[in-house]
Motif scaffolding. Structure first.
Motif, PDB file in Angstrom:
ATOM      1  N   TYR A  55       0.827  -1.197   0.000  1.00  0.00           N
ATOM      2  CA  TYR A  55       0.000   0.000   0.000  1.00  0.00           C
ATOM      3  C   TYR A  55       0.867   1.255   0.000  1.00  0.00           C
ATOM      4  O   TYR A  55       2.093   1.183   0.150  1.00  0.00           O
ATOM      5  CB  TYR A  55      -0.917   0.018   1.230  1.00  0.00           C
ATOM      6  CG  TYR A  55      -1.944  -1.084   1.250  1.00  0.00           C
ATOM      7  CD1 TYR A  55      -3.209  -0.882   0.736  1.00  0.00           C
ATOM      8  CD2 TYR A  55      -1.644  -2.340   1.796  1.00  0.00           C
ATOM      9  CE1 TYR A  55      -4.166  -1.891   0.762  1.00  0.00           C
ATOM     10  CE2 TYR A  55      -2.588  -3.357   1.823  1.00  0.00           C
ATOM     11  CZ  TYR A  55      -3.847  -3.121   1.297  1.00  0.00           C
ATOM     12  OH  TYR A  55      -4.785  -4.119   1.313  1.00  0.00           O
ATOM     13  N   ASP A  59      -3.841   4.864   2.091  1.00  0.00           N
ATOM     14  CA  ASP A  59      -4.684   3.834   1.486  1.00  0.00           C
ATOM     15  C   ASP A  59      -5.531   3.132   2.555  1.00  0.00           C
ATOM     16  O   ASP A  59      -5.152   3.050   3.727  1.00  0.00           O
ATOM     17  CB  ASP A  59      -3.829   2.780   0.779  1.00  0.00           C
ATOM     18  CG  ASP A  59      -3.299   3.260  -0.563  1.00  0.00           C
ATOM     19  OD1 ASP A  59      -3.728   4.340  -0.998  1.00  0.00           O
ATOM     20  OD2 ASP A  59      -2.455   2.554  -1.156  1.00  0.00           O
ATOM     21  N   ASN A 117       4.719   6.989  -1.399  1.00  0.00           N
ATOM     22  CA  ASN A 117       4.035   7.247  -2.664  1.00  0.00           C
ATOM     23  C   ASN A 117       4.755   8.360  -3.417  1.00  0.00           C
ATOM     24  O   ASN A 117       4.403   9.533  -3.335  1.00  0.00           O
ATOM     25  CB  ASN A 117       2.572   7.624  -2.415  1.00  0.00           C
ATOM     26  CG  ASN A 117       1.738   7.462  -3.661  1.00  0.00           C
ATOM     27  OD1 ASN A 117       2.200   6.924  -4.656  1.00  0.00           O
ATOM     28  ND2 ASN A 117       0.507   7.927  -3.622  1.00  0.00           N
ATOM     29  N   GLU A 147      -1.076  18.129 -13.901  1.00  0.00           N
ATOM     30  CA  GLU A 147      -1.528  16.813 -13.453  1.00  0.00           C
ATOM     31  C   GLU A 147      -0.336  16.069 -12.877  1.00  0.00           C
ATOM     32  O   GLU A 147       0.681  15.892 -13.550  1.00  0.00           O
ATOM     33  CB  GLU A 147      -2.136  16.021 -14.606  1.00  0.00           C
ATOM     34  CG  GLU A 147      -2.688  14.667 -14.177  1.00  0.00           C
ATOM     35  CD  GLU A 147      -3.381  13.943 -15.312  1.00  0.00           C
ATOM     36  OE1 GLU A 147      -4.619  14.080 -15.435  1.00  0.00           O
ATOM     37  OE2 GLU A 147      -2.684  13.263 -16.086  1.00  0.00           O
ATOM     38  N   TYR A 150       1.430   9.694  -9.488  1.00  0.00           N
ATOM     39  CA  TYR A 150       2.209   9.048  -8.435  1.00  0.00           C
ATOM     40  C   TYR A 150       2.465   7.578  -8.777  1.00  0.00           C
ATOM     41  O   TYR A 150       1.844   7.009  -9.683  1.00  0.00           O
ATOM     42  CB  TYR A 150       1.485   9.167  -7.096  1.00  0.00           C
ATOM     43  CG  TYR A 150       1.447  10.579  -6.572  1.00  0.00           C
ATOM     44  CD1 TYR A 150       2.450  11.061  -5.742  1.00  0.00           C
ATOM     45  CD2 TYR A 150       0.414  11.444  -6.925  1.00  0.00           C
ATOM     46  CE1 TYR A 150       2.416  12.362  -5.267  1.00  0.00           C
ATOM     47  CE2 TYR A 150       0.381  12.755  -6.454  1.00  0.00           C
ATOM     48  CZ  TYR A 150       1.392  13.203  -5.632  1.00  0.00           C
ATOM     49  OH  TYR A 150       1.367  14.501  -5.173  1.00  0.00           O
ATOM     50  N   ASP A 152       1.624   4.918  -7.345  1.00  0.00           N
ATOM     51  CA  ASP A 152       0.506   3.994  -7.197  1.00  0.00           C
ATOM     52  C   ASP A 152      -0.553   4.175  -8.276  1.00  0.00           C
ATOM     53  O   ASP A 152      -1.586   3.520  -8.265  1.00  0.00           O
ATOM     54  CB  ASP A 152      -0.133   4.136  -5.816  1.00  0.00           C
ATOM     55  CG  ASP A 152      -0.813   5.488  -5.621  1.00  0.00           C
ATOM     56  OD1 ASP A 152      -0.573   6.392  -6.455  1.00  0.00           O
ATOM     57  OD2 ASP A 152      -1.557   5.655  -4.645  1.00  0.00           O
ATOM     58  N   THR A 154      -2.280   6.924  -8.830  1.00  0.00           N
ATOM     59  CA  THR A 154      -3.217   8.003  -8.527  1.00  0.00           C
ATOM     60  C   THR A 154      -2.746   9.308  -9.151  1.00  0.00           C
ATOM     61  O   THR A 154      -1.556   9.502  -9.401  1.00  0.00           O
ATOM     62  CB  THR A 154      -3.388   8.191  -7.009  1.00  0.00           C
ATOM     63  OG1 THR A 154      -2.105   8.486  -6.428  1.00  0.00           O
ATOM     64  CG2 THR A 154      -3.969   6.947  -6.373  1.00  0.00           C
ATOM     65  N   LYS A 155      -3.707  10.188  -9.414  1.00  0.00           N
ATOM     66  CA  LYS A 155      -3.415  11.473 -10.038  1.00  0.00           C
ATOM     67  C   LYS A 155      -3.982  12.604  -9.197  1.00  0.00           C
ATOM     68  O   LYS A 155      -4.969  12.420  -8.486  1.00  0.00           O
ATOM     69  CB  LYS A 155      -3.999  11.528 -11.457  1.00  0.00           C
ATOM     70  CG  LYS A 155      -3.399  10.511 -12.402  1.00  0.00           C
ATOM     71  CD  LYS A 155      -4.052  10.576 -13.780  1.00  0.00           C
ATOM     72  CE  LYS A 155      -3.453   9.551 -14.725  1.00  0.00           C
ATOM     73  NZ  LYS A 155      -4.084   9.596 -16.063  1.00  0.00           N
ATOM     74  N   ASN A 156      -3.368  13.757  -9.321  1.00  0.00           N
ATOM     75  CA  ASN A 156      -3.829  14.932  -8.589  1.00  0.00           C
ATOM     76  C   ASN A 156      -3.641  16.150  -9.478  1.00  0.00           C
ATOM     77  O   ASN A 156      -2.670  16.238 -10.231  1.00  0.00           O
ATOM     78  CB  ASN A 156      -3.040  15.093  -7.288  1.00  0.00           C
ATOM     79  CG  ASN A 156      -3.618  16.187  -6.417  1.00  0.00           C
ATOM     80  OD1 ASN A 156      -4.813  16.480  -6.487  1.00  0.00           O
ATOM     81  ND2 ASN A 156      -2.789  16.814  -5.616  1.00  0.00           N
TER      82      ASN A 156
END
Length: 258
Positions: A55, A59, A117, A147, A150, A152, A154-156
């Motif tokens: 993880y 998470d 992460n 944008e 990461y 894992d 995931t996007k931010n």
């Protein structure tokens, strides 16, 4: 006697506690007691680990694939995959973390790995609203968004906290802008138009506009507006040249153009 000669009644295996059983033989009866207990779980062990055991911070633990072997007081065993509670439910600390599983008051544990992460890459999500500039303008980042991707997956999306260079746009043509966030960078381009003088005009006349024949023209007080193609207007009081149409000396009476 054989079992076919005797009947036994009163036994209820669904009712906990003492059951009084009646034994009948040829019309005669006697009784005895038995105790019905809950067949509680005596111990738990992990039979199969969850499918996911790695993880990132923040998470939530996914129990898909987890099964437990429950051993009961009567010595029987059963595979359990539902009705479980765990602690913790989300993971924050990086490294190996112990997860406790509880079922009917008994517990067992398994380990998961929590990785840092790490930011993998950044890219331009939306360009700034302004992408055309004139030479010498400063970059306007309004509307720019990035944008972040990461490890894992995931996007931010962020609209601040980054750095851009250059800020001053001095080179005409297509110019590359570098955007930096954390230790990652990405680019986008803007168009820079060469700044040129489109016209000049007089903002303020010289202090002296009336002369006598033979006087020398004086430009003191003269202010010019330098109109650029960018719309910028620059005021100057020096650096220009003057010429009088008829002569450098005001030797002729009348109106002269400068």
């Amino acid at each position: 006697m054989t079992s076919t000669d005797v009947t036994v009644t009163g036994y209820d295996n669904k009712t906990l506690g003492t059951n009084t059983l009646t034994v009948t033989y040829k019309g005669k009866t006697t009784t005895f007691n038995v105790t019905v207990k809950s067949n509680n779980v005596k111990s738990l062990t992990v039979k199969t680990l969850p499918t996911k055991t790695t993880y990132f911070p923040g998470d939530t633990i996914n129990l898909d694939g987890l099964t437990l072997a429950a051993t009961y007081e009567d010595g029987s065993t059963k595979t359990i995959s539902s009705g479980l509670t765990i602690s913790p439910t989300s993971l924050q600390s990086i490294g190996t973390q112990k997860v406790t599983v509880t079922y009917q008051g008994k517990t067992t544990t398994f380990n998961v790995t929590v990785k840092d992460n790490t930011l993998k890459s950044i890219s331009v999500k939306t360009k700034p609203k302004q992408i055309k500039y004139y030479q010498g303008d400063s970059l306007n980042t309004s509307g720019l968004s990035l944008e972040l991707l990461y490890d894992d997956g995931t996007k931010n999306i962020i609209t601040s906290g980054y750095e851009v260079e250059p800020i001053k746009l001095n080179t005409p043509g297509e110019q590359t802008i570098t955007v930096k966030y954390s230790n990652k960078s990405t680019t986008f381009t803007v168009s820079v138009i060469k700044e040129e003088i489109s016209s000049i005009s007089i903002k303020h006349l010289p202090k002296q506009v009336t002369y006598y024949v033979g006087d020398t023209f004086k430009s003191e007080g003269l202010i010019l507006n330098i109109n650029k193609n960018s719309g910028y207007v620059e005021e100057i009081t020096t650096g220009y040249t003057l010429s009088i149409q008829e002569n450098s000396k005001l030797t002729k009476e009348g109106t002269h153009k400068v």
